[in-house]
Design an enzyme around this catalytic site. Structure first.
Site, PDB file in Angstrom:
ATOM      1  N   ALA A   1       7.269   4.207  14.728  1.00 20.01           N
ATOM      2  CA  ALA A   1       7.709   4.700  13.640  1.00 20.01           C
ATOM      3  C   ALA A   1       7.142   6.116  12.852  1.00 20.01           C
ATOM      4  O   ALA A   1       7.394   6.815  12.551  1.00 20.01           O
ATOM      5  CB  ALA A   1       7.212   3.701  12.577  1.00 20.01           C
TER       6      ALA A   1
ATOM      7  N   SER B   1       0.745  -9.092  -2.102  1.00 20.77           N
ATOM      8  CA  SER B   1      -0.037  -7.773  -1.718  1.00 20.77           C
ATOM      9  C   SER B   1      -1.750  -8.650  -2.029  1.00 20.77           C
ATOM     10  O   SER B   1      -1.594  -9.889  -2.853  1.00 20.77           O
ATOM     11  CB  SER B   1       0.398  -6.836  -2.329  1.00 20.77           C
ATOM     12  N   ARG B   2      -2.361  -8.295  -1.886  1.00 18.99           N
ATOM     13  CA  ARG B   2      -3.542  -8.494  -2.277  1.00 18.99           C
ATOM     14  C   ARG B   2      -3.629  -8.455  -4.327  1.00 18.99           C
ATOM     15  O   ARG B   2      -4.649  -9.759  -4.175  1.00 18.99           O
ATOM     16  CB  ARG B   2      -4.878  -7.548  -1.131  1.00 18.99           C
TER      17      ARG B   2
ATOM     18  N   HIS C   1       6.660   1.236  19.108  1.00 16.22           N
ATOM     19  CA  HIS C   1       5.565   1.515  17.549  1.00 16.22           C
ATOM     20  C   HIS C   1       5.820   2.775  17.940  1.00 16.22           C
ATOM     21  O   HIS C   1       4.406   4.117  18.514  1.00 16.22           O
ATOM     22  CB  HIS C   1       3.667   0.996  19.014  1.00 16.22           C
TER      23      HIS C   1
ATOM     24  N   GLY D   1       1.475  -1.113  -0.664  1.00 20.84           N
ATOM     25  CA  GLY D   1       0.032   0.164   0.157  1.00 20.84           C
ATOM     26  C   GLY D   1       0.856   1.168   0.153  1.00 20.84           C
ATOM     27  O   GLY D   1       1.975   1.283  -0.888  1.00 20.84           O
TER      28      GLY D   1
ATOM     29  N   ARG E   1       1.825  -4.472  12.644  1.00 23.43           N
ATOM     30  CA  ARG E   1       1.207  -4.934  13.539  1.00 23.43           C
ATOM     31  C   ARG E   1       1.501  -5.988  14.002  1.00 23.43           C
ATOM     32  O   ARG E   1       2.171  -6.941  13.189  1.00 23.43           O
ATOM     33  CB  ARG E   1      -0.858  -5.313  12.946  1.00 23.43           C
TER      34      ARG E   1
ATOM     35  N   ILE F   1       2.388   2.983   2.334  1.00 24.94           N
ATOM     36  CA  ILE F   1       3.642   2.351   2.902  1.00 24.94           C
ATOM     37  C   ILE F   1       4.763   1.271   2.202  1.00 24.94           C
ATOM     38  O   ILE F   1       5.977   1.664   2.626  1.00 24.94           O
ATOM     39  CB  ILE F   1       3.070   1.787   4.016  1.00 24.94           C
TER      40      ILE F   1
ATOM     41  N   GLU G   1       1.098  -4.621  23.569  1.00 21.91           N
ATOM     42  CA  GLU G   1       1.761  -3.716  23.526  1.00 21.91           C
ATOM     43  C   GLU G   1       1.839  -3.042  25.028  1.00 21.91           C
ATOM     44  O   GLU G   1       0.561  -3.603  24.850  1.00 21.91           O
ATOM     45  CB  GLU G   1       2.005  -2.648  22.096  1.00 21.91           C
TER      46      GLU G   1
END
Length: 349
Positions: free
Chosen positions: A313, A206-207, A311, A185, A264, A187, A293
């Site tokens: 970024a 990817s999808r 977390h 996507g 994630r 990113i 987390e």
């Protein structure tokens, strides 16, 4: 906290400040209500500016339980601003019958029940491409750190071991490495641009196959891992991707293999990852996200081949300013019934 002062400002920022100034003339009763849940870090950084434009309902400042706070304001809340740390469940949505719009501070929307939002007619907008470049920078930075042992070497020097041990273990170069990007996507696309400039051999899954990308495409991550030694995880978390990176994938990468995750935590089977790292079945990992987390498996704390960030970024001053502008513009647009930026729909659409 984050600074909101910049030496140079673009026209949109100046116009926004003018709008902020004129908005101050309104009283709190004149401002539209926005329920804030989390709260998002960007809200804490820009709380005064948000409060100048909206009457922000902040349950963490209230002595009453959240469910009671929601019930108290149920009739007046049409818009919500939330963070990934606060799941927007069916129960929460049903307590807010007038809710019509949710803005989230994240790109991922796995913390929001999109199907229930669709059923109730609640629009959802995410952070879109605001964070893409910063997260891509972090992904590549983590990869370089793991391969070149930057953090481990830093600890080596600071511990005074240079005098004692003299030699430091050899690292690995990045150029020429076969890198697979999982999820292309906004990113993932930025990641491929950076890897290409660094001389990596890139492929992806990817999808759907991206018609404008010339890199080799693999229909699933298992096939991708068979043809790579490094995986960078950039995809969304959902039922299909939960624990998608498992022991089979790790063993495919091999003993010199590396995994970087900036998506994630639950996309990676953390228990199997720890096992493979401890046994030396994989070469190293760079992790910005974790499954539970802020809890991190204690085994990872002892391994030089593991580089971790909290977390973080997306956490730059520039991205926070960009997110603030997007959220405010979307809230403004919602209240005057104009189109939203980065509106998210259920996959059933």
């Amino acid at each position: 906290m984050f600074s909101t002062n910049y030496p140079s400002r673009n026209l949109s920022a100046i116009n926004m400040e003018k709008q902020d100034s004129s908005q101050k003339e309104k009283t709190a009763d004149d401002l539209p209500n926005v329920l804030v849940l989390g709260p998002p870090s960007v809200f804490k950084a820009y709380e005064r500016q948000f409060s100048d434009k909206f009457h922000c309902l902040k349950p963490w400042e209230s002595a009453i339980p959240l469910h009671q706070f929601l019930s108290t304001h149920a009739g007046s809340v049409q818009a919500m601003f939330c963070s990934v740390s606060c799941p927007i469940t069916t129960d929460i949505l049903q307590k807010l019958p007038e809710l019509r719009f949710i803005a989230t501070s994240s790109v991922g929307v796995d913390h929001i029940d999109l199907h229930e939002c669709k059923r109730l007619g609640v629009k959802v907008a995410n952070a879109g491409s605001v964070f893409s470049e910063d997260v891509a920078d972090m992904a590549v930075g983590l990869l370089i750190d793991v391969l070149r042992r930057v953090s481990a070497a830093n600890s080596f020097v600071k511990a005074g071991l240079w005098h004692q041990k003299k030699d430091y273990p050899l690292a690995h170069k990045l150029g020429g490495k076969r890198v697979g990007v999982v999820g292309v996507g906004n990113i993932g696309l930025e990641v491929t641009k950076r890897l290409k400039a660094l001389g990596c051999i890139i492929s992806y899954t990817s999808r759907t196959k991206k018609l404008d990308l010339t890199f080799p495409f693999f229909p699933n991550v298992l096939q991708l891992s068979t043809n790579c030694e490094i995986l960078i995880i950039c995809c969304a978390l959902n039922d299909q991707t939960h624990h998608m990176i498992d022991k089979n994938i790790m063993l495919n990468l091999g003993k010199q293999g590396v995994i970087v995750n900036v998506a994630r935590g639950a996309i990676v089977n953390e228990k199997e990852l720890v096992e493979c790292l401890v046994k030396g079945e994989i070469g190293g990992v760079g992790l910005d996200v974790f499954e539970n987390e802020p809890d991190v498996p204690h085994e990872l704390l002892k391994l030089d081949k593991v580089v971790m960030t909290p977390h973080h970024a997306v956490m730059t001053q520039e991205s926070f300013r960009g997110l603030f502008e997007v959220v405010v513009r979307n809230l403004d647009a919602f209240f005057v019934n104009k189109p939203l930026r980065f509106e998210v729909y259920s996959r059933d659409d």
